[in-house]
Design a protein around this motif. Structure first.
Motif, mmCIF file in Angstrom:
data_model
loop_
_atom_site.group_PDB
_atom_site.id
_atom_site.type_symbol
_atom_site.label_atom_id
_atom_site.label_comp_id
_atom_site.label_asym_id
_atom_site.label_seq_id
_atom_site.Cartn_x
_atom_site.Cartn_y
_atom_site.Cartn_z
ATOM 1 N N SER A 43 -38.014 -18.115 9.482
ATOM 2 C CA SER A 43 -39.328 -18.718 9.960
ATOM 3 C C SER A 43 -40.076 -17.630 9.315
ATOM 4 O O SER A 43 -41.453 -17.756 9.182
ATOM 5 C CB SER A 43 -39.482 -18.610 11.435
ATOM 6 O OG SER A 43 -38.640 -17.411 11.996
ATOM 7 N N THR A 174 -40.904 -12.850 13.648
ATOM 8 C CA THR A 174 -41.765 -13.952 13.129
ATOM 9 C C THR A 174 -42.637 -14.353 14.565
ATOM 10 O O THR A 174 -42.573 -13.645 15.460
ATOM 11 C CB THR A 174 -40.585 -15.270 12.948
ATOM 12 O OG1 THR A 174 -41.521 -16.381 12.372
ATOM 13 C CG2 THR A 174 -40.173 -15.405 14.414
ATOM 14 N N GLY A 178 -44.340 -19.553 12.367
ATOM 15 C CA GLY A 178 -42.839 -19.638 11.792
ATOM 16 C C GLY A 178 -42.107 -20.567 12.462
ATOM 17 O O GLY A 178 -41.416 -21.380 12.142
#
Length: 249
Positions: A43, A174, A178
């Motif tokens: 991500s 993240t 993401g």
């Protein structure tokens, strides 16, 4: 076991498999406790791709609408059945590959004595298409990923290693953008442009590509296509039903 330094690349869809998970750090710590030496979230790479996509769409002279290159099934389908649209495909590796490249660079920085063959990059995948993608890369352009493990294979092992009574040691790198890549439409909303279309399921994808080829769509900037129903959470190598995993994410 063949590698001295093992790095896990969890797909964002992995986090949607667990019930009552309020912090994905537990999943990342579970992967370390399971036996990986490091974790690099796919991500994070997806957010880099989103940033590049926003810049790419501002360019002059590109073929529009731009079609996402994230799903290997879609890229393969276009090359075989809609070759006229190949120039519309985003000229960028998928997040899995970028994550593998960055994870390998990070491993070298943290362990200067490691050789490239000592580093094992393992992608935790929701679908078999990404397995084929890794195995079928040419010798001239090999994949940055060394092996692929299905979400369903590692899920129950992870449950045994996710100790929610302890605070996990590492923090996720993240954000919402993401994580949203795990579901259909997530990549599109991250471009901050409302001139997009997101479709999932192979039959719907073929209909959309037919319309693009016949110039039978409204003027759009970006097309996101996912072969799995619901996006990556609908991959056949997951555990949870797609709509439940999406709600959890």
């Amino acid at each position: 076991r063949d590698f001295k330094w093992k790095v896990a690349l969890p797909a964002p869809s992995l986090y949607g498999q667990f019930d009552n998970l309020d912090d994905i750090d537990y999943v990342l710590q579970g992967l370390l406790d399971y036996g990986f030496d490091d974790v690099y979230e796919v991500s994070r790479a997806a957010e880099l791709v989103s940033g590049y996509t926003r810049r790419y769409l501002r360019r002059e002279g590109i073929r529009r609408p731009v079609i996402s290159s994230a799903c290997p099934v879609v890229v393969r389908l276009i090359s075989l059945r809609f070759p006229f649209l190949c120039d519309n495909v985003m000229p960028l590796l998928p997040p899995m590959e970028i994550a593998g490249m960055l994870a390998r660079e990070q491993a070298r920085e943290r362990n200067p004595g490691l050789r490239d063959e000592d580093i094992g990059i393992c992608f935790i995948s929701p679908c078999p298409a990404k397995v084929s993608y890794v195995k079928n890369r040419s010798k001239q352009e090999p994949s940055f990923v060394d092996c692929v493990v299905s979400v369903s294979d590692i899920y129950f092992e992870l449950l045994n290693h996710m100790d929610r009574s302890k605070t996990p040691k590492i923090s996720s790198g993240t954000g919402m953008i993401g994580l949203s890549w795990a579901t259909s439409g997530g990549e599109s909303t991250a471009i901050f442009n409302d001139k997009y279309l997101a479709a999932d399921g192979i039959e719907n994808i073929i209909r959309v590509l037919d319309k693009i080829e016949n110039d039978d769509l409204p003027k759009l900037e970006f097309i996101e296509l996912n072969a799995c129903p619901g996006g990556c959470v609908g991959g056949v190598m997951t555990v949870e039903k797609p709509f439940i995993a999406k709600a959890r994410l």
